[in-house]
Design a protein around this motif. Sequence first.
Motif, PDB file in Angstrom:
ATOM      1  N   PHE A 146     -28.879  16.594  10.952  1.00  0.00           N
ATOM      2  CA  PHE A 146     -30.031  16.128  11.629  1.00  0.00           C
ATOM      3  C   PHE A 146     -29.691  14.454  12.096  1.00  0.00           C
ATOM      4  CE2 PHE A 146     -33.093  12.706  10.138  1.00  0.00           C
ATOM      5  CZ  PHE A 146     -34.306  13.054  10.867  1.00  0.00           C
ATOM      6  N   ARG A 177     -28.507  15.699  15.850  1.00  0.00           N
ATOM      7  CA  ARG A 177     -29.827  15.910  15.967  1.00  0.00           C
ATOM      8  C   ARG A 177     -30.293  17.398  16.271  1.00  0.00           C
ATOM      9  NH1 ARG A 177     -26.279  11.655  17.369  1.00  0.00           N
ATOM     10  NH2 ARG A 177     -27.286   9.735  16.425  1.00  0.00           N
ATOM     11  N   VAL A 190     -31.373  21.086  14.317  1.00  0.00           N
ATOM     12  CA  VAL A 190     -32.266  21.681  13.018  1.00  0.00           C
ATOM     13  C   VAL A 190     -31.306  22.779  12.568  1.00  0.00           C
ATOM     14  CG1 VAL A 190     -34.275  22.712  12.233  1.00  0.00           C
ATOM     15  CG2 VAL A 190     -34.256  20.643  13.796  1.00  0.00           C
ATOM     16  N   PRO A 234     -40.302  23.966   7.342  1.00  0.00           N
ATOM     17  CA  PRO A 234     -40.577  22.661   7.205  1.00  0.00           C
ATOM     18  C   PRO A 234     -40.448  22.159   5.694  1.00  0.00           C
ATOM     19  CG  PRO A 234     -42.290  23.344   8.768  1.00  0.00           C
ATOM     20  CD  PRO A 234     -41.629  24.670   8.389  1.00  0.00           C
ATOM     21  N   LEU A 290     -41.757  30.827  22.841  1.00  0.00           N
ATOM     22  CA  LEU A 290     -42.759  30.672  21.860  1.00  0.00           C
ATOM     23  C   LEU A 290     -43.424  29.352  22.161  1.00  0.00           C
ATOM     24  CD1 LEU A 290     -41.713  31.940  18.316  1.00  0.00           C
ATOM     25  CD2 LEU A 290     -42.752  33.376  20.416  1.00  0.00           C
ATOM     26  N   PHE A 299     -38.916  20.862  16.713  1.00  0.00           N
ATOM     27  CA  PHE A 299     -38.257  21.299  15.427  1.00  0.00           C
ATOM     28  C   PHE A 299     -38.227  22.924  15.475  1.00  0.00           C
ATOM     29  CE2 PHE A 299     -39.173  22.916  11.060  1.00  0.00           C
ATOM     30  CZ  PHE A 299     -37.970  22.451  10.589  1.00  0.00           C
ATOM     31  N   LEU A 306     -36.991  24.851  19.288  1.00  0.00           N
ATOM     32  CA  LEU A 306     -36.114  24.350  20.366  1.00  0.00           C
ATOM     33  C   LEU A 306     -34.928  23.993  19.245  1.00  0.00           C
ATOM     34  CD1 LEU A 306     -37.852  22.422  23.010  1.00  0.00           C
ATOM     35  CD2 LEU A 306     -36.921  24.639  23.064  1.00  0.00           C
ATOM     36  N   ARG A 307     -35.222  23.723  17.947  1.00  0.00           N
ATOM     37  CA  ARG A 307     -34.200  23.162  16.796  1.00  0.00           C
ATOM     38  C   ARG A 307     -33.539  22.054  17.321  1.00  0.00           C
ATOM     39  NH1 ARG A 307     -35.684  28.291  18.415  1.00  0.00           N
ATOM     40  NH2 ARG A 307     -36.588  29.305  16.842  1.00  0.00           N
ATOM     41  N   ILE A 308     -34.276  21.174  17.804  1.00  0.00           N
ATOM     42  CA  ILE A 308     -33.703  19.954  18.210  1.00  0.00           C
ATOM     43  C   ILE A 308     -34.497  18.804  17.467  1.00  0.00           C
ATOM     44  CG2 ILE A 308     -32.381  20.344  20.305  1.00  0.00           C
ATOM     45  CD1 ILE A 308     -34.932  18.998  21.883  1.00  0.00           C
ATOM     46  N   VAL A 309     -34.050  17.503  17.149  1.00  0.00           N
ATOM     47  CA  VAL A 309     -34.400  16.418  16.564  1.00  0.00           C
ATOM     48  C   VAL A 309     -34.819  15.431  17.690  1.00  0.00           C
ATOM     49  CG1 VAL A 309     -33.932  14.565  14.788  1.00  0.00           C
ATOM     50  CG2 VAL A 309     -33.428  17.039  14.378  1.00  0.00           C
ATOM     51  N   ASN A 358     -32.998   9.535  17.494  1.00  0.00           N
ATOM     52  CA  ASN A 358     -32.604   8.648  16.283  1.00  0.00           C
ATOM     53  C   ASN A 358     -33.708   8.245  15.704  1.00  0.00           C
ATOM     54  OD1 ASN A 358     -29.802   8.619  16.770  1.00  0.00           O
ATOM     55  ND2 ASN A 358     -30.064   7.218  18.691  1.00  0.00           N
ATOM     56  N   VAL A 359     -34.106   9.041  14.586  1.00  0.00           N
ATOM     57  CA  VAL A 359     -35.369   9.024  13.928  1.00  0.00           C
ATOM     58  C   VAL A 359     -35.035   8.731  12.652  1.00  0.00           C
ATOM     59  CG1 VAL A 359     -35.507  11.250  14.002  1.00  0.00           C
ATOM     60  CG2 VAL A 359     -37.792   9.809  13.744  1.00  0.00           C
ATOM     61  N   ASP A 360     -35.775   7.647  11.934  1.00  0.00           N
ATOM     62  CA  ASP A 360     -35.822   7.739  10.276  1.00  0.00           C
ATOM     63  C   ASP A 360     -36.386   9.155   9.663  1.00  0.00           C
ATOM     64  OD1 ASP A 360     -34.879   5.227  10.197  1.00  0.00           O
ATOM     65  OD2 ASP A 360     -36.696   4.246  10.091  1.00  0.00           O
ATOM     66  N   PRO A 361     -35.838   9.559   8.648  1.00  0.00           N
ATOM     67  CA  PRO A 361     -36.308  10.650   7.838  1.00  0.00           C
ATOM     68  C   PRO A 361     -37.589  10.977   7.682  1.00  0.00           C
ATOM     69  CG  PRO A 361     -33.977  10.240   7.145  1.00  0.00           C
ATOM     70  CD  PRO A 361     -34.632   9.193   7.983  1.00  0.00           C
ATOM     71  N   PHE A 405     -39.944  11.551  10.644  1.00  0.00           N
ATOM     72  CA  PHE A 405     -39.782  12.981  10.874  1.00  0.00           C
ATOM     73  C   PHE A 405     -40.500  14.079  10.011  1.00  0.00           C
ATOM     74  CE2 PHE A 405     -37.584  16.977  11.637  1.00  0.00           C
ATOM     75  CZ  PHE A 405     -37.471  16.869  13.063  1.00  0.00           C
ATOM     76  N   ILE A 406     -40.432  13.390   8.519  1.00  0.00           N
ATOM     77  CA  ILE A 406     -40.980  14.247   7.752  1.00  0.00           C
ATOM     78  C   ILE A 406     -42.524  13.947   7.793  1.00  0.00           C
ATOM     79  CG2 ILE A 406     -41.656  14.213   5.192  1.00  0.00           C
ATOM     80  CD1 ILE A 406     -38.827  13.346   4.495  1.00  0.00           C
ATOM     81  N   LEU A 439     -43.592  16.612  10.498  1.00  0.00           N
ATOM     82  CA  LEU A 439     -43.527  17.997   9.915  1.00  0.00           C
ATOM     83  C   LEU A 439     -44.469  18.211   9.001  1.00  0.00           C
ATOM     84  CD1 LEU A 439     -39.600  18.774   9.189  1.00  0.00           C
ATOM     85  CD2 LEU A 439     -41.140  19.242  11.183  1.00  0.00           C
ATOM     86  N   ASN A 440     -44.766  17.215   8.078  1.00  0.00           N
ATOM     87  CA  ASN A 440     -46.181  17.565   7.336  1.00  0.00           C
ATOM     88  C   ASN A 440     -47.227  17.453   7.940  1.00  0.00           C
ATOM     89  OD1 ASN A 440     -45.017  17.444   4.405  1.00  0.00           O
ATOM     90  ND2 ASN A 440     -44.765  15.315   4.528  1.00  0.00           N
ATOM     91  N   GLY A 455     -46.315  20.412  11.358  1.00  0.00           N
ATOM     92  CA  GLY A 455     -45.049  21.598  11.210  1.00  0.00           C
ATOM     93  C   GLY A 455     -45.448  22.724  10.693  1.00  0.00           C
TER      94      GLY A 455
END
Lengths: 325, 325
Positions: free
Chosen positions: A272, A276, A278, A313, B28, B272, B275-278, B310-313, B316-317, B320-321, B324
């Motif tokens: 991550f 970058r 997943v 997630p 999708l 996420f 595409l499974r990218i951050v 470049n993202v702080d976890p 990102f959380i 997703l919360n 997501g």
Amino acid sequence: MTDIHRVERAAERLKGHVRRTPLLNSPLLDRFARRRIFVKAECLQFTGSFKFRGAWAAISALPAPVRDRGVIAFSSGNHAQGVALAAARHGIPAVIVMPSDAPAVKIANTRAYGAEVILYDRETEDRDAIGEKLADERGLTLIKPFDNPEVIAGQGTAGIEIAEQAALLGIDMADVLVCCGGGGLTSGIALALERHAPGLRARPVEPEGFDDVARSLAAGAHRKNERLTGSICDAIITPTPGQLTFPIMKRLCGPGLTVSDDEALHAMALAFAHLRIVLEPGGAVALAAAIFRKPARPDEPVIAVASGGNVDPSVFIEALNRFGS
Amino acid sequence: MTDIHRVERAAERLKGHVRRTPLLNSPLLDRFARRRIFVKAECLQFTGSFKFRGAWAAISALPAPVRDRGVIAFSSGNHAQGVALAAARHGIPAVIVMPSDAPAVKIANTRAYGAEVILYDRETEDRDAIGEKLADERGLTLIKPFDNPEVIAGQGTAGIEIAEQAALLGIDMADVLVCCGGGGLTSGIALALERHAPGLRARPVEPEGFDDVARSLAAGAHRKNERLTGSICDAIITPTPGQLTFPIMKRLCGPGLTVSDDEALHAMALAFAHLRIVLEPGGAVALAAAIFRKPARPDEPVIAVASGGNVDPSVFIEALNRFGS
């Protein structure tokens, strides 16, 4: 049997239909791991895992009249989605038999890719009987997840790409660590490397306690896992190496490696932050081994196949909460 | 001035040093958005954003005796990391002037890429004075984040890749949505598309309330943002379009689009899952516009540049919360 010629024929059929996934790296990841790591990002493949390759290879290899009747698969995971989309793109029906307690999102995704989903009750119904009845009635062809020569060949196309990408980077000696369940991806990649990059050596990586392939390779004969539940790496838990995949792995692969669930989660957090991408836990075990296991030859780079990125997630959040700082 | 020839010369210099990022898509995601979306995944670029392109282009364009003395940049974000790594790979010193309250991980990463980090106190010290003094003393060349002809040219190399990748997919008419701060990436891509894919049209995307570029394009003259804080998309908040970038955007770009912070977070969660990218929020606004804004021409596909990851976890959380499931 799967040999390099079958892998190369699969690569021809896959051309233009399957994504050529990038080989990623990061100076900060290398710094953390104290070695040069390259990651084959199969999580960026269509449907989020390498399984789409094998599904496409198997479906495209069927004689047209057989293929047109449709295909069937048993899976609640990445194989289901790979088969569903590959069938849809071929314009043929796909039936996926899934346990009724599979996560709703996986059922919904499989349907969204165009498959008919048949749910069964794990406790009271016999999956194989349901599948056989459907296959007989409708003339469907069963696509097994790994013990199918064309599936192995399709997964091996990732190995051809690795050989080409490594050559461009000047890498001619390296371990290629592969997340390993039944061994379809590992054996296919091993075949491709034998021909196209003989200095690269495939090695399976499994979760601790579920290292049937590593133990089978060490023993020279099939060994079984004692249990099939209890790891977060559900995508790569299988009872024992495949009948078709094991002889290939035995001939070509280096010793197996294992990692803990925590190491897989930690690798997800590092992927991550630094790549970058997943990853799901089962798709991160090879990267975890690259990061956390001592290299046999410290000066060589290592290539880790990141095999899938279909993760809930909540699991991803756990990885970030525990290892993301 | 930056023209297509400068972009093409930059592309020559970048070859083999900068990653050719993939153009991703997902059936999708298309289903969710009810349109065909392709994502240029610049989050997979070295240092996690397109900024590495411009940094490489600017540093590699310097005459060797000038370059060897080193470079300096003001940034706490993606430009800092791009300049730091590009300088390190050229074997020259880089000084990055960062506010002392910048996130510790960004300071650590910039140092890990090999730069000397000079911290200053936002409240009591004058960043420009510190920078000028250092530049004078050491003969460092200032690399501006967007108002530099070579930086614009470097960012434009992403546009050449988009033109080539779109052609391979048979896409000859489409909007290309670009996350836009000062306009370096947007103007560079616009120049590349004008020559190499004239049916593709660059359009800037900004956070709601920080749409200086969209308003400047509509007015035909520079407009300013009323404030510079208050969006989660910090990476792309700038006071007004660049002096060099705006004339290019005015000549070549379609109307600007805006999205809310929530839409950016939602796009991160969809990237996420599908595409499974951050992505970071500022790197997700173009994708958000592709998903949540009605297309001008519904039958055309749309290309969204995912400019950084470049993202702080914790952010990102949150994405997703909230989005997501």
